[in-house]
Design an enzyme around this catalytic site. Structure first.
Site, PDB file in Angstrom:
ATOM      1  N   TRP A  77     -13.372  -1.644  -6.101  1.00  0.00           N
ATOM      2  CA  TRP A  77     -12.949  -2.860  -6.813  1.00  0.00           C
ATOM      3  C   TRP A  77     -14.201  -3.350  -7.519  1.00  0.00           C
ATOM      4  O   TRP A  77     -15.174  -3.751  -6.869  1.00  0.00           O
ATOM      5  CB  TRP A  77     -12.427  -3.891  -5.816  1.00  0.00           C
ATOM      6  N   ASN A 103     -19.668  -0.941   0.144  1.00  0.00           N
ATOM      7  CA  ASN A 103     -18.743  -2.059  -0.069  1.00  0.00           C
ATOM      8  C   ASN A 103     -19.543  -3.339   0.138  1.00  0.00           C
ATOM      9  O   ASN A 103     -20.094  -3.549   1.214  1.00  0.00           O
ATOM     10  CB  ASN A 103     -17.594  -1.974   0.946  1.00  0.00           C
TER      11      ASN A 103
END
Ligand code: F6R
Length: 620
Positions: A77, A103
């Site tokens: 993302w 992440n």
């Protein structure tokens, strides 16, 4: 956000990594990539979804018989750097020996990058992550150390949040991972000879139940066929807390539904029973709510002079309902704060305050930071969380899991109703302990709560009708959702559901507040969803309804079954079973979930993976 997966053991790594990425795709789907370490280190990357990565792999798969048994993978993302192949993880170090998935966000990446560039490192992406892999390589060269030591040294210099997995061509039997403020789970294979790394337990659950959740600033070294070794950033060994985690694997599949969102909407009757199981006890004449967290923290909870609820998005809407429930049953003033605002608002927190954190994932960065701050200021933290073993659950002093099973669809549905059920049980348990709720109302509410699953079933039976109704809204550009009291947060939630999956602009408003501005928007092209199924304020809501009718709004009303008066007044309606006022959100949100689902499907959109969103917002 982003999801990371890693494997080291005796099986072929690629299928495990890909399956894991599919399970984590709810965390982001801007790009995907994986690194496989066999005789060579090979990296595959694709912009887009995990299926795009699979297509890339199929074009040049690993040679048969030589499939690597070590690898790391990532689904992204985007934060720093646009979604593209060049920004996809894994990122490679200067020498090409190390590769890493991440992440989180490295906040001081710009200065680190500049320093590394001065030392001759070149950068191929726009990400903050690439800095980490280069920094680890630099530390390794500088101190002539092994991979684990270099990771520790590099992380001491990094500011921000990370869950990382790193492999190194020169140490092929090892996988090193670490976390700070982003989740990371390590599964220990049944015979202790293989290890699975992932952002949550879902990619691991089918291989092993033995899971270690790393704590902040811990570094784990897994050596193939040998050991798991956990240290802090100073290199001191810390004890790996091995938990037995049970994930219902059937919850991780579509189960015949076209989308996770629809499955999860239909899951609600059953999972809400799970949520209440063992917490509502006794027979018909002696029902009570027993929450162990309330029993164990009774004294502190009873002392609370104020409760502050912190959460985000849908969980914040549940918090608004929680405020009304707690104030009604417990007579304690409640404030509901967006976690992202709370944390930077210099909040006044007294030691007698209770802070309730509501979070499906248990990993939302803002909510986590908000409770860490409130904890420092002396408040008791009560978590209402779905993610078992998640960061918020672990950071809380006490709490009640909502136990609705993994929620994969990005739009939250069953977690919302689970949160409202837990907030109802909490208010009743606390109200009873405080003596602020009458026995009769207490018992009536519990009895009615137990009926909610079958009442939801009744609403779900109207799915076909709602699908038909939704067709008229396929090309709508705006929507208004109106409700009062307990139905006001449902109006907000209905609008959010529509916005996030159908990209139609929608606003939720308290029905009576509408005349102070938004009424100007109403004409015959404005669909207005009106929540009238609230008997305590019924007449007031009818007056507000008249105001919209006079302006020719196109009204879809959610009405109590058999409400002939409203049926005659509106363009279309969905009938729902009657319940107590305080429980109406659990019923009225269901048709709104289905409505937004069907509108998004009829617009041809990817309901489970709406653009720009991710399920777990682990960045602030
Ligand atoms: C909306 C949605 C989000 C989340 C929000 C908080 O459908 O899912 O608004 O509610 O990101 O997430 P949690 O509950 O995981 O803290």
């Amino acid at each position: 956000m982003c999801g990371i997966v890693g494997y080291i053991g005796h099986r072929e790594a690629y299928p495990i990594l890909i399956k894991g990425l599919h399970r984590l795709e709810y965390r982001g789907y801007d790009s995907a990539g994986c690194a496989l370490l066999g005789k060579e280190l090979t990296i595959y990357k694709a912009k887009g979804k995990v299926s795009d990565l699979e297509a890339v792999y199929e074009k040049s798969p690993q040679p048969a018989g030589e499939e690597p048994t070590v690898g790391i993978a990532h689904t992204r993302w985007a934060t720093h750097g646009a979604p593209s192949e060049r920004n996809a993880h894994p990122h490679l170090s200067e020498s090409g020996s190390l590769t890493l998935v991440h992440n989180g966000i490295i906040e001081n990446y710009a200065s680190l990058r500049e320093q590394l560039q001065k030392r001759g490192f070149t950068f191929k992406s726009d990400t903050d992550t690439e800095v980490l892999v280069q920094l680890i390589e630099y530390q390794k060269q500088l101190h002539q150390s092994d991979l684990a030591e270099a990771v520790r040294s590099a992380l001491k210099l990094a500011i921000g949040a990370y869950a990382i997995a790193v492999i190194d061509k020169s140490e092929p039997e090892k996988l090193v991972c670490a976390r700070k403020s982003s989740p990371l789970a390590i599964g220990i294979g049944e015979d202790d000879s293989e290890f699975f790394i992932a952002s949550d337990a879902s990619p691991i659950a089918e291989y092993t139940k033995k899971i270690v959740y790393l704590n902040d600033e811990e570094v784990a070294v897994v050596v193939r066929g040998k050991e798991l070794y956990v240290t802090n950033l100073m290199g001191d060994e810390t004890e790996a807390d091995v938990k037995e985690v049970n994930v219902d694997l059937s919850m991780l599949d579509h189960d015949g539904y076209p989308h996770f969102m629809l499955k999860e909407i239909f899951d609600q009757p059953n999972v809400l029973k799970d949520c209440m199981r063992g917490r509502i006890v006794g027979d018909d004449h002696n029902l009570k709510v027993v929450l162990s967290a309330v029993t164990q923290n009774r004294r502190q909870l009873l002392r609370a002079r104020r409760i502050v609820i912190v959460s985000c998005g849908t969980s914040w809407h549940a918090g608004l309902i929680g405020k009304q429930l707690i104030e009604h049953f417990c007579r304690i003033p409640v404030e509901v704060a967006y976690a992202s605002e709370f944390r930077y608002s210099d909040p006044v927190i007294e030691p007698d305050d209770v802070v309730i954190a509501i979070s499906q994932s248990g990993e939302t960065a803002d909510t986590l930071a908000a409770i860490q701050q409130a904890k420092q200021q002396g408040a008791l933290i009560y978590g209402i969380v779905n993610g078992v073993g998640s960061s918020i659950a672990r950071e809380s002093h006490a709490g009640t899991y909502i136990h609705v099973g993994p929620e994969i669809g990005v739009a939250s549905t069953k977690a919302f109703t689970g949160q409202v059920v837990v907030l109802t049980m909490l208010s009743l348990a606390l109200g009873m302990a405080k003596g602020t709720v009458e026995q009769e109302e207490y018992e009536e509410t519990i009895k009615e709560l137990l009926l909610i699953p079958e009442k939801i079933e009744e609403v779900l039976k109207q799915n076909d009708k709602i699908e038909r109704l939704s067709k008229q809204f396929t090309y709508a550009r705006n929507f208004l959702y109106l409700g009062r009291g307990y139905n006001y947060p449902v109006a907000l939630e209905g609008a959010l559901k529509l916005k996030e999956i159908s990209y139609i602009h929608a606003e939720g408003y308290p029905a009576a507040e509408m005349k102070h501005g938004p009424i100007a928007l109403i004409d015959n092209e404005m669909p207005v969803v009106f929540l009238t199924n609230h008997h305590r304020r019924y007449q007031k809501v009818i007056s507000n309804l008249q105001e919209v009718i006079s302006r020719h709004g196109n009204i879809l009303a959610i009405i109590n079954k058999g409400d002939e008066q409203v049926k005659k007044m509106v363009d279309s309606y969905i009938e729902v079973p009657e319940t107590l006022s305080c429980l109406t959100p659990l019923i009225s949100v269901i048709p709104l979930q289905l409505l937004s689902y069907h509108i998004a499907v009829s617009r041809g959109l990817n309901v489970d993976q709406p653009r720009n969103l991710a399920k777990s917002v682990t960045v602030e």
